[in-house]
Write a protein that holds these residues in place. Sequence first.
Motif, PDB file in Angstrom:
ATOM      1  N   ARG A  79       0.290 -13.809   8.638  1.00 44.33           N
ATOM      2  CA  ARG A  79       0.097 -14.659   7.454  1.00 44.33           C
ATOM      3  C   ARG A  79       1.420 -15.164   6.887  1.00 44.33           C
ATOM      4  N   ARG A  80       2.517 -14.885   7.604  1.00 44.42           N
ATOM      5  CA  ARG A  80       3.850 -15.353   7.215  1.00 44.42           C
ATOM      6  C   ARG A  80       4.235 -14.879   5.818  1.00 44.42           C
ATOM      7  N   MET A  81       4.028 -13.599   5.604  1.00 44.07           N
ATOM      8  CA  MET A  81       4.365 -12.985   4.326  1.00 44.07           C
ATOM      9  C   MET A  81       5.584 -12.081   4.484  1.00 44.07           C
ATOM     10  N   ASP A  82       6.266 -11.846   3.383  1.00 40.18           N
ATOM     11  CA  ASP A  82       7.302 -10.827   3.363  1.00 40.18           C
ATOM     12  C   ASP A  82       6.875  -9.765   2.349  1.00 40.18           C
ATOM     13  N   TRP A  83       7.743  -8.761   2.147  1.00 45.85           N
ATOM     14  CA  TRP A  83       7.367  -7.648   1.267  1.00 45.85           C
ATOM     15  C   TRP A  83       7.038  -8.138  -0.147  1.00 45.85           C
ATOM     16  N   GLN A  84       7.840  -9.052  -0.665  1.00 51.32           N
ATOM     17  CA  GLN A  84       7.631  -9.524  -2.032  1.00 51.32           C
ATOM     18  C   GLN A  84       6.339 -10.314  -2.168  1.00 51.32           C
ATOM     19  N   LEU A  86       3.642 -10.100  -0.289  1.00 51.43           N
ATOM     20  CA  LEU A  86       2.506  -9.184  -0.182  1.00 51.43           C
ATOM     21  C   LEU A  86       2.366  -8.358  -1.452  1.00 51.43           C
ATOM     22  N   SER A  87       3.474  -7.965  -2.022  1.00 52.48           N
ATOM     23  CA  SER A  87       3.451  -7.235  -3.286  1.00 52.48           C
ATOM     24  C   SER A  87       2.805  -8.080  -4.385  1.00 52.48           C
ATOM     25  N   ASP A  88       3.178  -9.339  -4.453  1.00 51.01           N
ATOM     26  CA  ASP A  88       2.607 -10.238  -5.456  1.00 51.01           C
ATOM     27  C   ASP A  88       1.101 -10.426  -5.260  1.00 51.01           C
ATOM     28  N   TYR A  89       0.668 -10.544  -4.005  1.00 47.39           N
ATOM     29  CA  TYR A  89      -0.757 -10.746  -3.720  1.00 47.39           C
ATOM     30  C   TYR A  89      -1.587  -9.491  -4.009  1.00 47.39           C
ATOM     31  N   THR A  90      -1.039  -8.336  -3.718  1.00 44.86           N
ATOM     32  CA  THR A  90      -1.810  -7.098  -3.857  1.00 44.86           C
ATOM     33  C   THR A  90      -1.634  -6.425  -5.205  1.00 44.86           C
ATOM     34  N   GLY A  91      -0.529  -6.704  -5.878  1.00 41.52           N
ATOM     35  CA  GLY A  91      -0.234  -6.005  -7.121  1.00 41.52           C
ATOM     36  C   GLY A  91       0.352  -4.618  -6.883  1.00 41.52           C
ATOM     37  N   LEU A  92       0.721  -4.338  -5.632  1.00 40.32           N
ATOM     38  CA  LEU A  92       1.319  -3.039  -5.284  1.00 40.32           C
ATOM     39  C   LEU A  92       2.839  -3.182  -5.235  1.00 40.32           C
ATOM     40  N   TRP A  93       3.537  -2.110  -5.558  1.00 37.91           N
ATOM     41  CA  TRP A  93       4.985  -2.135  -5.467  1.00 37.91           C
ATOM     42  C   TRP A  93       5.413  -2.202  -4.004  1.00 37.91           C
ATOM     43  N   LYS A  94       6.544  -2.855  -3.770  1.00 39.23           N
ATOM     44  CA  LYS A  94       7.042  -3.004  -2.397  1.00 39.23           C
ATOM     45  C   LYS A  94       7.261  -1.649  -1.732  1.00 39.23           C
ATOM     46  N   TRP A  95       7.766  -0.668  -2.473  1.00 40.00           N
ATOM     47  CA  TRP A  95       8.032   0.635  -1.856  1.00 40.00           C
ATOM     48  C   TRP A  95       6.736   1.291  -1.404  1.00 40.00           C
ATOM     49  N   LYS A 108      -4.978   7.205   5.552  1.00 37.22           N
ATOM     50  CA  LYS A 108      -5.448   7.917   4.362  1.00 37.22           C
ATOM     51  C   LYS A 108      -5.661   7.000   3.152  1.00 37.22           C
ATOM     52  N   LEU A 109      -5.449   5.703   3.320  1.00 39.22           N
ATOM     53  CA  LEU A 109      -5.571   4.788   2.187  1.00 39.22           C
ATOM     54  C   LEU A 109      -7.011   4.700   1.698  1.00 39.22           C
ATOM     55  N   SER A 110      -7.137   4.567   0.402  1.00 39.39           N
ATOM     56  CA  SER A 110      -8.465   4.463  -0.209  1.00 39.39           C
ATOM     57  C   SER A 110      -9.080   3.097   0.078  1.00 39.39           C
ATOM     58  N   ALA A 111     -10.382   3.026  -0.110  1.00 35.80           N
ATOM     59  CA  ALA A 111     -11.092   1.764   0.099  1.00 35.80           C
ATOM     60  C   ALA A 111     -10.577   0.699  -0.866  1.00 35.80           C
ATOM     61  N   ARG A 112     -10.220   1.095  -2.066  1.00 27.98           N
ATOM     62  CA  ARG A 112      -9.715   0.159  -3.072  1.00 27.98           C
ATOM     63  C   ARG A 112      -8.400  -0.489  -2.611  1.00 27.98           C
ATOM     64  N   VAL A 113      -7.479   0.316  -2.099  1.00 25.95           N
ATOM     65  CA  VAL A 113      -6.196  -0.207  -1.630  1.00 25.95           C
ATOM     66  C   VAL A 113      -6.386  -1.055  -0.378  1.00 25.95           C
ATOM     67  N   LEU A 114      -7.210  -0.595   0.547  1.00 21.69           N
ATOM     68  CA  LEU A 114      -7.496  -1.387   1.750  1.00 21.69           C
ATOM     69  C   LEU A 114      -8.107  -2.740   1.387  1.00 21.69           C
ATOM     70  N   ASN A 115      -8.945  -2.745   0.375  1.00 22.67           N
ATOM     71  CA  ASN A 115      -9.571  -3.986  -0.073  1.00 22.67           C
ATOM     72  C   ASN A 115      -8.520  -4.960  -0.618  1.00 22.67           C
ATOM     73  N   LYS A 116      -7.508  -4.440  -1.314  1.00 21.82           N
ATOM     74  CA  LYS A 116      -6.434  -5.301  -1.820  1.00 21.82           C
ATOM     75  C   LYS A 116      -5.708  -5.971  -0.657  1.00 21.82           C
ATOM     76  N   TYR A 117      -5.420  -5.194   0.376  1.00 25.45           N
ATOM     77  CA  TYR A 117      -4.762  -5.758   1.551  1.00 25.45           C
ATOM     78  C   TYR A 117      -5.660  -6.773   2.243  1.00 25.45           C
ATOM     79  N   ALA A 118      -6.919  -6.425   2.422  1.00 29.30           N
ATOM     80  CA  ALA A 118      -7.854  -7.326   3.106  1.00 29.30           C
ATOM     81  C   ALA A 118      -7.972  -8.653   2.359  1.00 29.30           C
ATOM     82  N   GLU A 119      -8.042  -8.597   1.048  1.00 29.52           N
ATOM     83  CA  GLU A 119      -8.105  -9.828   0.261  1.00 29.52           C
ATOM     84  C   GLU A 119      -6.828 -10.652   0.425  1.00 29.52           C
TER      85      GLU A 119
END
Length: 134
Positions: A79-84, A86-95, A108-119
Amino acid sequence: MKKSEVPQDNGRVFEKGSRELYYAVDENGEYTTELSTGWDAKTVAQDLTLQELQERIDKASADVRAGVASPIVYFMELRRMDWQILSDYTGLWKWRIKRHVKPSVFVKLSARVLNKYAEAFDIRVEELRNYRGD
């Protein structure tokens, strides 16, 4: 460049009849616009860029297949993304995202976190979870 010097090299990007707008100087020395059907130098640069992107995608796929990275890396490159971004899209910190790249953490990721990535990647959670570098 002069209006008469605007390249008309019929680049691949413009095969469907579209053209690109360039600024040029007309015969009176005034800035004006001129349409171009392509420019060989630009085509070469785009080809090299696309080749580099494909190499990065292939490496990410190989890393997933080898078990050294999670599917997040592959879809991030696809998807031609970088860490920043992807962080902006998911709302997750880069680390946190970088930590999720470890396959042992990814499983071990939760369904909620996986859903953020999938979206963010515009895919289904199952596609993300089941990608093995095929």
